[in-house]
Scaffold this motif. Structure first.
Motif, short mmCIF file in Angstrom:
data_model
loop_
_atom_site.label_atom_id
_atom_site.label_comp_id
_atom_site.label_asym_id
_atom_site.label_seq_id
_atom_site.Cartn_x
_atom_site.Cartn_y
_atom_site.Cartn_z
N LYS A 149 8.97 1.77 1.03
CA LYS A 149 8.88 2.99 0.24
C LYS A 149 10.19 3.32 -0.45
CE LYS A 149 4.91 5.01 2.58
NZ LYS A 149 4.27 6.22 3.14
N THR A 150 11.29 2.81 0.06
CA THR A 150 12.57 2.98 -0.62
C THR A 150 12.61 2.15 -1.89
OG1 THR A 150 13.73 3.40 1.46
CG2 THR A 150 15.07 2.72 -0.42
N LEU A 151 12.08 0.93 -1.81
CA LEU A 151 12.15 0.00 -2.93
C LEU A 151 10.98 0.12 -3.90
CD1 LEU A 151 13.27 -3.15 -0.90
CD2 LEU A 151 14.68 -1.86 -2.51
N ALA A 152 9.83 0.62 -3.42
CA ALA A 152 8.63 0.56 -4.27
C ALA A 152 7.82 1.85 -4.28
CB ALA A 152 7.74 -0.60 -3.81
N PHE A 153 8.33 2.95 -3.75
CA PHE A 153 7.51 4.16 -3.63
C PHE A 153 6.99 4.64 -4.99
CE2 PHE A 153 6.70 8.73 -2.97
CZ PHE A 153 5.83 8.63 -1.89
N GLY A 154 5.73 4.99 -5.01
CA GLY A 154 5.10 5.46 -6.25
C GLY A 154 4.45 4.35 -7.03
N ASN A 155 4.79 3.11 -6.71
CA ASN A 155 4.18 1.96 -7.38
C ASN A 155 3.56 0.98 -6.38
OD1 ASN A 155 4.97 2.27 -10.35
ND2 ASN A 155 6.94 2.51 -9.32
N GLY A 156 3.71 1.29 -5.10
CA GLY A 156 3.22 0.38 -4.07
C GLY A 156 1.77 0.65 -3.73
N VAL A 157 1.19 -0.32 -3.02
CA VAL A 157 -0.23 -0.25 -2.64
C VAL A 157 -0.36 -0.70 -1.19
CG1 VAL A 157 -2.53 -1.25 -3.05
CG2 VAL A 157 -1.03 -0.68 -4.99
N ASN A 158 -1.23 -0.03 -0.46
CA ASN A 158 -1.56 -0.42 0.91
C ASN A 158 -2.84 -1.25 0.86
OD1 ASN A 158 -2.24 -0.63 3.60
ND2 ASN A 158 -2.32 1.57 3.99
N TYR A 159 -2.74 -2.51 1.27
CA TYR A 159 -3.90 -3.40 1.28
C TYR A 159 -4.24 -3.75 2.72
CZ TYR A 159 -6.61 -7.74 0.83
OH TYR A 159 -7.57 -8.72 0.96
N THR A 160 -5.51 -3.59 3.09
CA THR A 160 -5.96 -3.97 4.42
C THR A 160 -6.38 -5.43 4.38
OG1 THR A 160 -6.73 -1.72 4.82
CG2 THR A 160 -7.44 -3.39 6.37
N ALA A 161 -5.46 -6.30 4.77
CA ALA A 161 -5.73 -7.74 4.73
C ALA A 161 -6.57 -8.16 5.92
CB ALA A 161 -4.40 -8.49 4.72
N GLY A 162 -7.18 -9.34 5.81
CA GLY A 162 -7.87 -9.95 6.93
C GLY A 162 -9.31 -9.55 7.13
N LEU A 163 -9.87 -8.75 6.23
CA LEU A 163 -11.24 -8.29 6.40
C LEU A 163 -12.20 -9.00 5.44
CD1 LEU A 163 -10.65 -4.45 6.84
CD2 LEU A 163 -10.86 -6.22 8.60
N SER A 164 -13.49 -8.79 5.67
CA SER A 164 -14.51 -9.46 4.86
C SER A 164 -14.62 -8.87 3.46
CB SER A 164 -15.87 -9.36 5.56
OG SER A 164 -16.22 -7.99 5.77
N HIS A 165 -14.13 -7.66 3.27
CA HIS A 165 -14.17 -6.99 1.97
C HIS A 165 -12.78 -6.47 1.61
CE1 HIS A 165 -18.40 -7.02 3.16
NE2 HIS A 165 -18.72 -6.81 1.90
N VAL A 166 -12.60 -6.16 0.34
CA VAL A 166 -11.30 -5.73 -0.16
C VAL A 166 -11.18 -4.22 -0.12
CG1 VAL A 166 -9.78 -5.70 -2.18
CG2 VAL A 166 -11.12 -7.75 -1.65
N ARG A 167 -10.10 -3.74 0.51
CA ARG A 167 -9.81 -2.30 0.52
C ARG A 167 -8.34 -2.07 0.23
NH1 ARG A 167 -6.34 0.99 4.30
NH2 ARG A 167 -6.60 3.07 3.42
N THR A 168 -8.05 -1.17 -0.70
CA THR A 168 -6.68 -0.77 -1.00
C THR A 168 -6.58 0.76 -0.99
OG1 THR A 168 -7.04 -0.69 -3.40
CG2 THR A 168 -6.29 -2.80 -2.48
N SER A 169 -5.35 1.24 -1.00
CA SER A 169 -5.11 2.69 -1.10
C SER A 169 -3.71 2.90 -1.66
CB SER A 169 -5.23 3.36 0.27
OG SER A 169 -4.16 3.00 1.10
#
Length: 353
Positions: free
Chosen positions: A276-296
């Motif tokens: 968050k120091t380096l990328a806050f405001g442009n970053g994305v949380n991706y839940t890897a390893g699942l059968s479907h794609v989810r981001t936030s």
């Protein structure tokens, strides 16, 4: 689905009293977004109409009562409920949490049935979502139960990816959670994710140590020597390009992270603070390893600015872009796997050592 087709992006509304509604609507105020995706907001038309009026927007939404009524290239609002709801911006309320979960559960149901292609979640409050029927510390744990696979929290930006061995675990419990089995499972998950979801042929993975200075030869803890090192050695012997453990205090300041495709942190703040120091405001949380794609997006409900019309929606927009890119890359990988002579995946942004 080919890259030319319109991706159906399911969106859970998040906490009604937070900034979720604003960042969603302002993202799709740009009509060009509808050229490559179809948003499906799981909420209610009455509530979304209130938000549109409150923020003085002119965008139009299409109310539908079931996923089979989705209209491509329109802003669809799927009525998860129809009763009126009082909105109190900036206030933590159980009612807002209950509606956030109604939206999330409906969106996940549609995702599992492939009625939508990807899921993007607006921020929730981890406190007011708790109930007798929902007792998860956040999105990730719930999705891990509902979607096949082993979830891993992966923060991504244009120049940085940080994954976590443990995520929403109290600091006092972190060391007991980090076992050889957990490390191997998480490293295998992230290795597969980088190959199939990001097109990286041979991922280079850096792992941060648990203790200050990696324990200083046991002076400040021995987990790095007794658990991390031998497990990483075993993974290397099995062909994984995994390096470390590295002392976390100087790893980012020295720029060493630029030499890897992903950095694995031992616990939440060890990874999230530098991200968050380096990328806050442009970053994305991706839940890897699942059968479907989810981001936030990479932020929370932001009660302090909720309803004021000043929320930064860039991270949410990036979450939309990332979900679509990952979905397409995974489809491409699946097609290549069926015919491996076609194309080889390319490497990412990391430098060669």
């Amino acid at each position: 689905m080919s890259q030319q087709e319109n991706i159906r992006v399911g969106i859970s509304i998040g906490d009604l009293n937070g900034i979720g509604s604003e960042i969603i609507l302002k993202t799709f105020e740009d009509k060009r977004m509808l050229e490559f995706c179809t948003p499906v907001i799981f909420c209610s038309v009455k509530v979304m109409s209130y938000f549109i009026k409150h923020y003085g927007l002119t965008i139009k939404v299409q109310g539908i009562d079931s996923p089979d009524k989705i209209i491509d290239k329109k802003i669809n609002v799927l009525n998860v409920w129809k009763e009126p709801v009082d909105i109190h911006f900036g206030v933590e309320e159980k009612q807002a949490g209950a509606y956030a979960i109604k939206s999330l559960e409906a969106a996940v149901s549609a995702l599992k049935k492939n009625q939508i292609d990807v899921l993007v979640t607006a921020p929730i409050n981890k406190s007011n979502i708790q109930s007798k029927t929902f007792s998860f510390p956040g999105h990730t744990d719930y999705l891990n139960q509902e979607l096949e696979g082993d979830s891993l929290m992966l923060m991504i930006s244009e120049t940085l990816r940080i994954g976590l061995l443990t995520d929403h675990v109290a600091v006092k419990d972190v060391s007991s959670h980090i076992t050889r089995e957990l490390i191997e499972k998480k490293i295998n998950t992230i290795n597969k994710t980088l190959i199939q979801d990001f097109g990286i042929e041979k991922p280079k993975i850096a792992v941060l140590g648990l203790n200050p200075h990696n324990g200083d030869n046991g002076v400040i803890g021995n987990e790095d020597d007794t658990v991390l090192r031998p497990t990483l050695d075993n993974l290397r012997n099995n062909g994984k390009l995994v390096f470390g453990p590295y002392a976390a205090d100087s790893f980012f300041g020295s720029g060493n992270y630029k030499n890897f495709d992903v950095v694995i942190a031992s616990y939440h703040d060890q990874g999230l603070i530098p991200f968050k120091t380096l990328a806050f405001g442009n970053g994305v949380n991706y839940t890897a390893g699942l059968s479907h794609v989810r981001t936030s997006p990479d932020h929370g409900t932001a009660y302090d600015v909720a309803g004021k019309g000043v929320a930064n929606y860039e991270s949410f927009r990036q979450a939309i872009y990332s979900a679509i890119k990952i979905f397409r890359k995974r489809k491409e990988y699946q097609e290549i796997s069926k015919n491996p002579l076609e194309i080889k995946p390319k490497r990412s942004f990391s430098k060669k050592k």
